[in-house]
Scaffold this active site. Structure first.
Site, short mmCIF file in Angstrom:
data_model
loop_
_atom_site.label_atom_id
_atom_site.label_comp_id
_atom_site.label_asym_id
_atom_site.label_seq_id
_atom_site.Cartn_x
_atom_site.Cartn_y
_atom_site.Cartn_z
N ASP A 26 1.04 -0.57 0.10
CA ASP A 26 0.11 -0.08 0.24
C ASP A 26 0.77 1.16 0.42
O ASP A 26 1.77 0.94 0.62
CB ASP A 26 -1.01 -0.19 1.42
CG ASP A 26 -2.13 0.93 1.36
OD1 ASP A 26 -2.44 1.53 0.08
OD2 ASP A 26 -2.95 0.96 2.06
N ARG A 30 0.97 7.57 -2.53
CA ARG A 30 1.29 9.03 -1.74
C ARG A 30 2.36 9.61 -1.97
O ARG A 30 3.16 10.38 -1.93
CB ARG A 30 0.96 8.53 0.17
CG ARG A 30 -0.67 8.45 0.00
CD ARG A 30 -0.76 8.26 1.65
NE ARG A 30 -1.28 7.08 0.82
CZ ARG A 30 -1.80 5.52 2.26
NH1 ARG A 30 -1.04 5.91 3.44
NH2 ARG A 30 -1.95 4.94 1.73
N TRP A 31 3.61 8.18 -2.86
CA TRP A 31 4.66 8.05 -3.05
C TRP A 31 4.77 8.62 -3.95
O TRP A 31 5.81 9.79 -4.21
CB TRP A 31 5.56 6.77 -3.52
CG TRP A 31 6.43 6.92 -3.31
CD1 TRP A 31 7.94 6.40 -2.51
CD2 TRP A 31 7.03 6.88 -4.67
NE1 TRP A 31 8.35 6.58 -2.76
CE2 TRP A 31 7.97 6.56 -4.58
CE3 TRP A 31 6.52 7.08 -6.00
CZ2 TRP A 31 9.30 6.24 -5.92
CZ3 TRP A 31 7.86 7.37 -7.17
CH2 TRP A 31 8.34 6.82 -6.75
N ARG A 39 -0.14 9.47 -10.47
CA ARG A 39 -0.50 7.81 -9.68
C ARG A 39 0.63 6.73 -10.77
O ARG A 39 0.78 5.95 -9.89
CB ARG A 39 -1.88 7.66 -9.38
CG ARG A 39 -2.73 8.66 -8.12
CD ARG A 39 -4.07 7.97 -8.30
NE ARG A 39 -4.56 6.98 -7.48
CZ ARG A 39 -4.15 6.35 -6.22
NH1 ARG A 39 -3.27 7.38 -5.25
NH2 ARG A 39 -4.34 5.29 -5.48
N HIS A 43 1.80 3.33 -9.19
CA HIS A 43 2.89 2.52 -8.85
C HIS A 43 3.56 0.92 -9.78
O HIS A 43 4.09 0.37 -9.72
CB HIS A 43 1.09 1.75 -10.23
CG HIS A 43 -0.18 1.87 -9.60
ND1 HIS A 43 0.11 1.36 -8.33
CD2 HIS A 43 -1.24 2.96 -9.96
CE1 HIS A 43 -1.56 1.92 -7.50
NE2 HIS A 43 -1.68 2.63 -8.89
N SER A 71 -6.73 -6.31 -6.12
CA SER A 71 -7.94 -6.54 -5.43
C SER A 71 -9.71 -6.49 -6.14
O SER A 71 -9.85 -5.92 -6.93
CB SER A 71 -8.25 -5.68 -4.06
OG SER A 71 -9.19 -4.28 -3.85
N THR A 72 -10.28 -7.71 -5.51
CA THR A 72 -11.38 -7.09 -6.30
C THR A 72 -12.33 -6.00 -6.21
O THR A 72 -12.93 -5.38 -6.75
CB THR A 72 -13.14 -8.27 -5.08
OG1 THR A 72 -12.27 -8.06 -4.45
CG2 THR A 72 -12.53 -9.68 -5.80
N LEU A 137 11.66 -20.10 -4.02
CA LEU A 137 10.41 -19.67 -3.58
C LEU A 137 9.41 -19.55 -4.60
O LEU A 137 9.62 -19.68 -6.00
CB LEU A 137 10.88 -17.79 -3.64
CG LEU A 137 10.40 -17.15 -3.93
CD1 LEU A 137 9.17 -16.75 -1.63
CD2 LEU A 137 10.30 -15.77 -3.54
N SER A 202 -8.61 -5.70 4.82
CA SER A 202 -8.88 -4.81 3.31
C SER A 202 -8.72 -6.37 2.39
O SER A 202 -9.24 -6.21 2.03
CB SER A 202 -7.59 -3.79 3.15
OG SER A 202 -7.95 -3.35 3.35
#
Ligand code: FPP
Length: 246
Positions: A26, A30-31, A39, A43, A71-72, A137, A202
């Protein structure tokens, strides 16, 4: 300066690394805002941070990393922002993530991918197939994922089996439910990290986080680095895990 981070090191125990870490990434917006950038630049920086954290988790010996990428609920964002995230995802699935194949990294997606564009669905199936024999991983990318939606889909599968007469109500154990989730066969996360100062779940991995430790940090996701990851692991290692016992 606001982006100067204090250099710290954390004395983590390499013999007690959580085998599954889940991250709510998250703070990209804001970054970007802090830097007067759009925005989508946040991302992009977030995707770059993810690339580095995947390498760090591999080096530290984490076995599973689950990240909440879309997310949905994220469909409610502007079309411009959704398109920008989908374009990034396209690029990563088609190019950047493939670099991890040489590092023994496996890639999987959780969530209902049927709502994603066809070419993205194909790229997901391709990278899952290409990486299926990798044993290092395993990165689980949550896309069009919601914990409630995952449970709803699992319940539908069980209801269908019950309707066909192949499942009795008494057969529905916790293990049977786990086996019908998108994370079937994956151990539950021991550590959940959320960046950017928000302290909410969330709708992420609702069933799987029953006994997880939570690490919340003010760091915005694009700034989350190896030191931040080690801080979270250090926090986890200094928690006493009792699973309801004494
Ligand atoms: C939350 O920040 C972030 C997202 C909703 C998207 C996460 C996506 C990435 C990190 C990129 C994923 C890319 C790949 C390749 C999987 P926010 O936008 O809610 O930030 P804010 O709360 O500061 O506005």
């Amino acid at each position: 300066m606001f982006f100067q981070k204090e250099a710290k090191s954390f004395d983590i125990d390499m013999g007690n690394i959580p085998s599954h870490i889940a991250i709510i990434m998250d703070g990209n917006g804001r970054w970007a805002k802090k830097r007067a950038l759009p925005r989508k630049a946040g991302h992009k920086a977030g995707a770059e941070a993810l690339e580095k954290i995947i390498s760090d988790c591999r080096e530290l010996g984490v076995k599973h990393l689950t990240v909440y990428a879309f997310s949905t609920e994220n469909w409610k964002r502007s079309k411009e922002e959704v398109d920008a995230i989908m374009d990034l995802l396209r690029q990563y699935l088609k190019n950047y993530f493939k670099r991890f194949l040489q590092d023994d990294v496996r890639m999987k997606v959780i969530g209902d991918i049927r709502r994603l564009d066809k070419d993205i669905q194909e790229s997901i199936l391709e990278i899952e197939e290409l990486s299926k024999e990798k044993n290092g991983l395993c990165v689980h990318i949550a896309l069009n994922y919601g914990g409630r939606d995952e449970l709803r889909r699992a319940i539908c599968k069980l209801a269908e089996q019950a309707a066909q007469g192949t499942l009795r109500a008494s057969d529905i154990t916790e293990e049977v439910i786990s086996a019908h989730l998108d994370t079937a066969g994956v151990p539950d996360p021991e550590l959940v990290i959320r960046t950017s100062g928000e302290e909410r779940i969330s709708n992420f991995l609702l069933w799987q986080i029953a006994y997880a430790e939570f690490f919340f940090t003010d760091t915005l996701w694009p700034d989350f680095d190896r030191t931040s990851l080690e801080e979270a692991i250090y926090y986890y290692q200094n928690r006493e895990r009792r699973f309801g016992g004494r």
